[in-house]
Design an enzyme around this catalytic site. Structure first.
Site, short mmCIF file in Angstrom:
data_model
loop_
_atom_site.label_atom_id
_atom_site.label_comp_id
_atom_site.label_asym_id
_atom_site.label_seq_id
_atom_site.Cartn_x
_atom_site.Cartn_y
_atom_site.Cartn_z
N ASP A 192 -0.82 -2.57 11.49
CA ASP A 192 -0.71 -2.73 12.94
C ASP A 192 -1.46 -3.98 13.40
O ASP A 192 -2.59 -4.22 12.97
CB ASP A 192 -1.32 -1.48 13.60
CG ASP A 192 -1.04 -1.41 15.08
OD1 ASP A 192 0.14 -1.42 15.45
OD2 ASP A 192 -2.00 -1.36 15.87
N GLU A 242 -4.10 -2.83 -7.98
CA GLU A 242 -4.66 -1.90 -8.98
C GLU A 242 -3.76 -0.69 -9.17
O GLU A 242 -3.95 0.09 -10.10
CB GLU A 242 -6.03 -1.38 -8.53
CG GLU A 242 -7.13 -2.40 -8.51
CD GLU A 242 -8.37 -1.83 -7.84
OE1 GLU A 242 -8.60 -0.60 -7.91
OE2 GLU A 242 -9.09 -2.62 -7.22
C1 GLC Z 1 1.28 -2.34 17.77
C2 GLC Z 1 2.09 -1.08 17.83
C3 GLC Z 1 2.10 -0.59 19.23
C4 GLC Z 1 0.68 -0.29 19.65
C5 GLC Z 1 -0.20 -1.52 19.46
C6 GLC Z 1 -1.65 -1.17 19.54
O1 GLC Z 1 1.85 -3.37 18.49
O2 GLC Z 1 3.38 -1.30 17.33
O3 GLC Z 1 2.89 0.54 19.41
O4 GLC Z 1 0.64 0.08 20.99
O5 GLC Z 1 -0.02 -2.09 18.20
O6 GLC Z 1 -2.06 -0.44 18.43
#
Ligand code: GLC
Length: 525
Positions: A192, A242
């Protein structure tokens, strides 16, 4: 061939996929019961959005415990059973890892609040006496004060404090979390906000602070895409290597510059990343050709397979986008009319295009049903923090997260007993899995057929492509050996190049390919 260079990957937005216990919220039991559906759809892997213990201030992207499953979704034992079941069906499992921020309810943040200014606990986050001018990507400022007068940084919601990646404790913790899940058999991680972990030293103001935007403002800014972030991924790649069999990383970076984007995909960093340039691109031949060329070229230089993404849980669904006059995705809009029949027709053509291009293809749940964006959700049911933080100016992302219609004539269409967490439009009975499965011309039938052919075709997946000569408004390319894809984005039907039709998004008209349609052909070599 390694699976992650070819895979068709299905994005499961867990809350909205399938509800196993009838409470109106999707869960692991629901997903487990629908694994045969995903196997039969013909995808190779699942990416499951965050399933961790969370107060759900941002649909689970606010994690309170990275080693626990939220009770609304199930238990750790169920997650392990899910991984085993998926593997039993030949499906790989990619999970979401959220390293940029935790929940404010994470024990670390709670400890930081208690420990006070100057403490080692506060050094895991970004606490300051004065905020800088950074905007939150969800609207409003990126800083919130705490009781003793200090401020903490959150690039997203105030309930998502940003971690301080200059503190080695943070990386140590995440490496341990990666191992926790790798040891439980996951095949990879979707990272993310992969470009935002490291911030410019001293957190300087953003020159001429741009309007808060969920999207990108270009690279190398104080709050994103810092060169130091690459060191994290080099270390993570070593850790991943790993493990046997091979595991993978896919990065989420809204980095506009293709060259900077490709830096994340060097052979000792992330394996792949979402191609948002393709997602944002207008449904126009020249624009698409440019994005495809740029993608293929920059990925080739770092030997990484491209990915082709049309939609996800953060953007307006592409059936709706493609039915508009302006088909680009620049930001979420709810005030533009859309011709959904046209959007659906183009979405069918786009699906075949995306599956024929070299590399990975992503399917966001509901793409295979042709679901449109839902705009008329009651304000009190909306959950996306974007809606609140922008005072409703941006309706947020709930409209692309409405639970899937599975069966039956009325909502909740087999999702929950007394209704789903977001209401589904009554007319979705036509779009349910049950009704589409029975219809050879449905979007679902097209996806099933195309994914089956994609898997069987040696020319598809990883590899090269070559443009064929074509008239204006037409994209035609060859995937060796002997596979041809033609997309008609012009206004008139076109003649087909030689070859035997394999799959077409629309019926041919007197042997010609109608506008907004794609066909796959086999040519003898
Ligand atoms: C990314 C995710 C989104 C989320 C953001 C914060 O963009 O796809 O859904 O709100 O990160 O974590």
């Amino acid at each position: 061939m390694t699976w992650w260079r070819d895979a068709a990957i299905y994005q499961v937005y867990l809350r909205s996929f399938a509800d196993g216990n009838g409470d109106g919220v999707g869960d692991l039991a629901g997903l487990r019961s629908r694994l045969p559906y995903l196997r039969d759809l013909g995808v190779d892997a699942l990416w499951i959005t965050p399933w961790y213990a969370s107060p759900m201030a941002d649909g689970g992207y606010d994690v309170a415990d990275y080693r626990a499953i939220d009770p609304v979704f199930g238990s750790l034992a169920e997650a392990e059973a899910l991984i085993a079941d998926a593997h039993g069906h030949g499906l790989k499992v990619i999970i979401d890892i959220v390293p940029n921020h935790t929940s404010d309810e994470h024990p670390w943040f709670q400890a930081a609040l208690r420990a006070g200014r100057g403490s080692p606990e506060r050094r895991r986050y970004h606490f300051r006496d004065e905020p800088n001018n950074w905007p939150s990507r969800f609207g409003g400022p990126a800083w919130t004060p705490v009781a003793d007068g200090q401020w903490y940084l959150h690039l997203f919601d105030a309930k998502q404090p940003d971690l301080n990646w200059e503190n080695p404790e943070v990386n140590a913790e995440f490496e341990s979390v990666l191992r926790f899940w790798l040891d439980r058999g996951v095949d990879g991680f979707r990272i993310d906000v992969a470009d935002r972990l490291v911030k410019a030293a001293g957190l300087p103001d953003i020159p001429g602070a741009a309007a808060p935007s969920y999207m990108d403002r270009g690279g190398g800014q104080p709050d994103k895409d810092r060169p130091e972030v690459h060191e994290i991924y080099r270390a993570w790649r070593l850790l991943l290597s790993e493990y046997e069999p091979e595991r993978t990383f896919v990065g989420e970076m809204w980095v506009r510059d293709a060259e900077r984007f490709a830096l994340y995909l060097r052979p000792d960093e992330l394996h792949t990343a979402f191609n948002f340039a393709f997602l944002k691109c207008a449904w126009e031949a020249e624009a698409l050709r440019d994005v495809i060329d740029r993608t293929v070229e920059t990925h080739h230089r770092v030997a990484a397979p491209p990915t082709w993404v049309l939609s996800n849980h953060d953007v307006t669904r592409h059936v709706t986008r493609y039915g508009r006059n302006d088909t680009r995705f620049t930001r979420r809009r709810h005030d533009l009319p859309s011709d959904l029949a046209l959007g659906t027709r183009r979405a069918r053509a786009a699906a075949l295009l995306s599956m024929a291009l070299p590399g990975n293809v992503y399917v966001y749940q509901g793409d295979e049903l042709g679901l449109p964006e839902v705009f008329d959700l009651p304000a009190e049911m909306r959950q996306d923090p974007v809606f609140k933080r922008t005072n409703g100016k941006d309706l947020g992302r709930d409209g692309c997260r409405v639970p899937l219609p599975w069966s039956g004539g009325e909502p909740p269409f087999g999702f929950g007993e007394d209704g789903s967490w977001l209401p589904q439009p009554a007319e979705w009975h036509r779009l349910s899995v049950e009704s589409q499965a029975a219809d050879a011309d449905s979007m679902l039938s097209l996806y099933r057929l195309a994914l089956r052919v994609r898997r069987a075709e040696p020319a598809l997946g990883d590899g090269r492509m070559r443009w064929l000569e074509s008239s204006e408004g037409v994209l035609a390319f060859m995937r060796p050996p002997g596979f041809v894809c033609v997309v008609n984005l012009a206004e008139e039907p076109i003649d087909l190049p030689p070859g035997t039709p394999l799959v077409a998004s629309m019926a041919l008209e007197d042997g010609r390919l109608p506008p907004d349609a794609t066909i796959w052909l086999r040519r003898s070599v």
